[in-house]
Design an enzyme around this catalytic site. Structure first.
Site, short mmCIF file in Angstrom:
data_model
loop_
_atom_site.label_atom_id
_atom_site.label_comp_id
_atom_site.label_asym_id
_atom_site.label_seq_id
_atom_site.Cartn_x
_atom_site.Cartn_y
_atom_site.Cartn_z
N ARG A 1 0.83 -1.22 0.00
CA ARG A 1 0.00 0.00 0.00
C ARG A 1 0.86 1.26 0.00
NH1 ARG A 1 -4.45 1.69 4.67
NH2 ARG A 1 -4.67 3.87 4.08
N ASN B 1 -10.56 -3.75 -0.87
CA ASN B 1 -10.52 -2.62 -1.81
C ASN B 1 -9.64 -2.91 -3.02
OD1 ASN B 1 -12.13 -0.46 -0.81
ND2 ASN B 1 -10.74 -0.31 0.94
N TYR C 1 -14.43 10.95 -0.28
CA TYR C 1 -13.45 10.63 -1.33
C TYR C 1 -13.60 11.51 -2.56
CZ TYR C 1 -11.69 6.38 0.94
OH TYR C 1 -11.09 5.49 1.79
N CYS D 1 -18.87 -1.02 1.84
CA CYS D 1 -17.99 0.06 2.25
C CYS D 1 -18.64 0.76 3.43
CB CYS D 1 -17.81 1.04 1.11
SG CYS D 1 -16.81 2.47 1.57
N HIS E 1 -16.46 4.66 -3.23
CA HIS E 1 -15.56 5.78 -2.99
C HIS E 1 -15.79 6.90 -4.02
CE1 HIS E 1 -12.57 3.38 -0.26
NE2 HIS E 1 -13.83 3.33 0.14
#
Ligand code: NAD
Ligand code: G6P
Ligand code: MN
Length: 431
Positions: free
Chosen positions: A93, A147, A251, A168, A198
């Protein structure tokens, strides 16, 4: 009774899920929980399993907990499979967040080129998991948290026979925050959600017969917060909100205030570190606490993570399916004509009626012009990226990335892709 398999059981979020399961045990008779991880995650898995046992013992419940790296045994006969794994861990990540910054592009773990890289690593694994479900638990429902949840769910929906919903925690956080802003209980406010994971908008808020959308937009433009711990709180300009005309999710800042968010990320990367680098520290702290034999509940420190209420949404969903509630919840599911500007087989994030047969997207209609083209290009990016991930198609991958609004142009898309492939070689068997 219910058998639950949780893939990525070593996640530091798992105690929240356990807390929710224990609280709802009277309506959700779970008898067996299989926590699945990989060899690399053994240490975390064992700590989580220990804490889970102590939480269950404290509640005086009889639930069998099985911590294993044998995914197939865990899936065999499961009623629900929950996926919350992270291929490559937080180190991957951190790379996702840093690679794009080199090209002055946003480096976010779920949107933009960072989310693309995560999708490329995750999709081959989720498809393997689905082959196991097809064989060993063909009636199970897969609840996917992994995700980028919208894309991962679309891969399952298009390329497997597994029943799936993607989840989510953004919608429930928006729901709770908006209810609080309006001074009503969450169940008194109805929110019409439609968009992508998102990238979901609330198109209308009603309390009783009254439309409160304008009031919420005013409050948001005056500094009322509708945010998550993991996103920098760039304030919304009231004129931007007017131009959008609907309530954006946290987001959406990455889309509508891209330059400001990029500056913020570049600065963070230089000083405190990217979000992944910060989360690594939080995680270390959490696992120290979890390992303590005295701890038998979810500790407060977990609130530092961005996943607030994630167990609430998953358990509401399991409850609605198991008890055939026909309640409305926000999930990632097949569009089936609900949003007229998108293909039927696209996975969208939308209000859906949940019953024993699954999710049925509530018809939305046509997106207004100021939202439609962003929606369509991001969905085109997502669908093409899913195809590229499944087929290992380099050309499609360039084309997909170039469609992403956070990628400056096609030439940069190619550079990003080469960099992503090089830095993820261990996790991209398809390329
Ligand atoms: P994490 O890094 O703790 O990963 C969870 C576990 O997955 C780890 O213990 C790891 O060893 C394991 N894992 C890695 N590869 C695996 C594989 N092939 N099979 C089984 N397990 C594997 O991650 P986290 O921060 O707890 O997040 C987990 C996932 O959930 C991420 O994908 C994250 O993006 C997602 N998430 C989603 C939401 C949402 O709103 N949808 C909210 C929170 C987290
Ligand atoms: C929110 C999002 C999740 C995301 C999380 C990140 O909850 O909805 O999809 O995984 O934030 O939180 P973190 O603490 O890992 O940065
Ligand atoms: Mn999310």
């Amino acid at each position: 009774t219910i058998k639950l398999a949780i893939i990525g059981g070593g996640s530091s979020y798992t105690p929240e899920l356990m807390e929710g399961l224990i609280r709802r045990h009277h309506e959700l008779p779970v008898s067996e929980i299989c926590l699945v991880d990989i060899e690399d995650g053994r240490h975390k898995l064992d700590i989580i399993a220990g804490l889970t046992e102590r939480m269950i013992a404290k509640a005086g419940l009889d639930i069998k907990v099985n911590a294993t790296v044998d995914r197939r045994e865990a899936i065999r006969g499961a009623d629900f499979v929950l996926t919350q794994f992270r291929v490559g861990g937080l180190a991957a990540r951190a790379r996702d967040e840093r690679i794009p910054l080199k090209y002055r592009a946003l480096g976010q773990e779920t949107t933009g080129a960072g989310g693309f890289a995560k999708a490329m690593r995750t999709i081959p694994v989720i498809l393997e998991i689905c082959r196991d479900i097809e064989e060993l638990a063909p009636n199970a429902l897969l609840i996917n948290f992994t995700n980028p949840a919208g894309m991962v769910t679309e891969a399952v929906s298009k390329y497997t026979n597994v029943k799936v919903m993607g989840l989510c925690n953004v919608p429930i956080n928006m729901h709770y925050s908006i209810a609080r802003m309006l001074g009503v209980k969450p169940e008194e406010a109805y929110l019409e959600f439609a968009g992508l994971n998102h990238m979901v908008w609330v198109h209308r808020v009603t309390v009783g017969q009254e439309d409160k959308t304008g009031q919420v937009l005013d409050m948001l433009g005056n500094g009322a917060s509708l945010n998550m711990n993991n996103i920098a709180e760039e304030p919304w300009d009231p004129e931007l909100l007017k131009a959008i005309g609907v309530i954006p999710c946290p987001y959406h800042r990455y889309f509508y205030m891209q330059q400001a968010m990029l500056e913020e990320e570049l600065e963070a990367a230089e000083s405190g570190g990217t979000r992944a680098e910060q989360v690594m520290k939080t995680e270390e702290e959490l696992f120290k606490l979890y390992a303590s034999p005295e701890l038998n509940e979810k500790p407060k420190q977990l609130e530092k993570r961005g996943g607030a209420y994630y167990s609430e949404v998953s358990l509401q969903l399991i409850d609605a399916i198991w008890n055939d509630r026909k309640s409305v919840q926000v999930v990632n599911t097949r569009n089936n004509g609900a949003i007229r500007n998108l293909p039927d087989d696209a996975v969208v994030e939308i209000n859906a009626v949940i019953d024993a047969n699954g999710a049925h997207a509530v018809s939305f209609g046509t997106m207004p012009p100021q939202l439609a083209s962003l929606l369509q290009s991001v969905k085109a990016y997502e669908s093409l990226a899913v195809e590229a991930a499944v087929e290992g198609d380099y050309t499609k991958a360039i084309a997909a990335l170039a469609l992403n609004p956070m990628v400056p142009d096609m030439a940069v898309a190619k550079q990003l892709l080469d960099d992503i492939i090089e830095q993820n070689a261990a996790y991209l068997p398809q390329f």
